[in-house]
Motif scaffolding. Structure first.
Motif, short mmCIF file in Angstrom:
data_model
loop_
_atom_site.label_atom_id
_atom_site.label_comp_id
_atom_site.label_asym_id
_atom_site.label_seq_id
_atom_site.Cartn_x
_atom_site.Cartn_y
_atom_site.Cartn_z
N ALA A 25 0.84 -1.19 0.00
CA ALA A 25 0.00 0.00 0.00
C ALA A 25 0.88 1.24 0.00
N LEU A 26 0.39 2.31 -0.59
CA LEU A 26 1.20 3.53 -0.61
C LEU A 26 1.38 4.11 0.77
N GLU A 27 0.53 3.68 1.73
CA GLU A 27 0.67 4.13 3.12
C GLU A 27 1.57 3.23 3.95
N SER A 28 2.02 2.12 3.37
CA SER A 28 2.90 1.20 4.11
C SER A 28 4.15 1.94 4.54
N LEU A 29 4.60 1.65 5.74
CA LEU A 29 5.77 2.33 6.29
C LEU A 29 7.02 1.48 6.08
N ILE A 30 8.09 2.14 5.69
CA ILE A 30 9.34 1.47 5.37
C ILE A 30 10.41 1.91 6.37
N SER A 31 11.17 0.93 6.84
CA SER A 31 12.24 1.20 7.79
C SER A 31 13.43 0.30 7.46
N VAL A 32 14.62 0.87 7.44
CA VAL A 32 15.82 0.07 7.21
C VAL A 32 16.13 -0.70 8.49
N ASP A 33 16.40 -1.97 8.32
CA ASP A 33 16.80 -2.80 9.45
C ASP A 33 18.12 -2.24 9.98
N LEU A 56 17.48 3.12 0.70
CA LEU A 56 18.10 2.69 1.95
C LEU A 56 18.54 3.88 2.80
N LEU A 57 19.10 4.89 2.15
CA LEU A 57 19.54 6.08 2.88
C LEU A 57 18.35 6.87 3.42
N LEU A 58 17.30 6.99 2.63
CA LEU A 58 16.11 7.74 3.06
C LEU A 58 15.40 7.06 4.22
N CYS A 59 15.33 5.75 4.18
CA CYS A 59 14.49 5.01 5.13
C CYS A 59 15.20 4.69 6.43
N ARG A 60 16.24 5.41 6.74
CA ARG A 60 16.80 5.30 8.09
C ARG A 60 15.79 5.86 9.07
N GLU A 61 14.94 6.77 8.57
CA GLU A 61 13.78 7.25 9.32
C GLU A 61 12.56 6.56 8.73
N LEU A 62 11.54 6.40 9.51
CA LEU A 62 10.32 5.74 9.07
C LEU A 62 9.60 6.61 8.05
N LEU A 63 9.40 6.08 6.84
CA LEU A 63 8.71 6.81 5.78
C LEU A 63 7.71 5.90 5.09
N SER A 64 6.67 6.50 4.55
CA SER A 64 5.71 5.72 3.76
C SER A 64 6.23 5.58 2.33
N ILE A 65 5.66 4.64 1.59
CA ILE A 65 6.05 4.46 0.20
C ILE A 65 5.76 5.74 -0.58
N ALA A 66 4.65 6.39 -0.28
CA ALA A 66 4.31 7.64 -0.96
C ALA A 66 5.37 8.72 -0.70
N GLU A 67 5.85 8.81 0.54
CA GLU A 67 6.88 9.80 0.87
C GLU A 67 8.19 9.49 0.16
N VAL A 68 8.55 8.23 0.10
CA VAL A 68 9.78 7.83 -0.60
C VAL A 68 9.68 8.22 -2.07
N ALA A 69 8.53 7.94 -2.69
CA ALA A 69 8.33 8.29 -4.09
C ALA A 69 8.45 9.79 -4.31
N ALA A 70 7.90 10.57 -3.38
CA ALA A 70 7.99 12.03 -3.50
C ALA A 70 9.43 12.51 -3.36
N HIS A 71 10.18 11.96 -2.41
CA HIS A 71 11.58 12.35 -2.22
C HIS A 71 12.42 12.00 -3.44
N LEU A 72 12.16 10.85 -4.04
CA LEU A 72 12.97 10.39 -5.17
C LEU A 72 12.48 10.95 -6.50
N LEU A 95 6.04 -2.15 7.20
CA LEU A 95 4.99 -2.20 8.21
C LEU A 95 3.66 -1.85 7.54
N PRO A 96 2.59 -2.51 7.93
CA PRO A 96 1.30 -2.20 7.33
C PRO A 96 0.88 -0.77 7.66
#
Length: 124
Positions: A25-33, A56-72, A95-96
């Motif tokens: 989901a675009l709201e799914s949260l991504i975090s680097v292990d 990987l560099l962006l997701c050191r902080e918790l971000l949603s897929i939508a936020e990652v897409a916007a940053h990139l 994360l859901p």
């Protein structure tokens, strides 16, 4: 050809993430292990590209897929494929969404809509 790289080149022609639970989901949260060493991972996995590294560099902080897409500045579908790659490698945790999806509204019967229309006409 000096234009931007086409999305299908970035994803290797794939349009959907692979692996279990394919839908992200675009709201799914991504975090680097935290245990993942990015440089070591990139050396072990030569198939990872620049965009994988940026995620990987962006997701050191918790971000949603939508936020990652916007940053990139990449389409959501491309980011979902790239995040799926990283998830399959164990480099990121997905994360859901925090809010459950809203159930689809029930369709009203046509007779009720007709009654409302008749009532509105009587107001004239």
């Amino acid at each position: 050809m000096s234009g931007p790289v086409r999305p299908y080149v970035i994803t290797g022609g794939r349009s959907r993430p692979s692996g279990p639970d394919q839908e992200l989901a675009l709201e799914s949260l991504i975090s680097v292990d935290p245990a993942v060493l990015i440089d070591e991972l990139l050396q072990r996995q030569p198939g990872l590209n620049r965009e994988h590294r940026r995620i990987l560099l962006l997701c050191r902080e918790l971000l949603s897929i939508a936020e990652v897409a916007a940053h990139l500045g990449l389409p959501l579908a491309v980011v979902k494929v790239l995040v799926g790659d990283l998830r399959d490698l164990g480099a990121v945790q997905v994360l859901p969404p925090a809010v459950p999806p809203v159930p689809q509204a029930k369709r009203l019967p046509a007779t009720l809509l007709e009654e409302v229309l008749v009532g509105l006409r009587q107001l004239r």
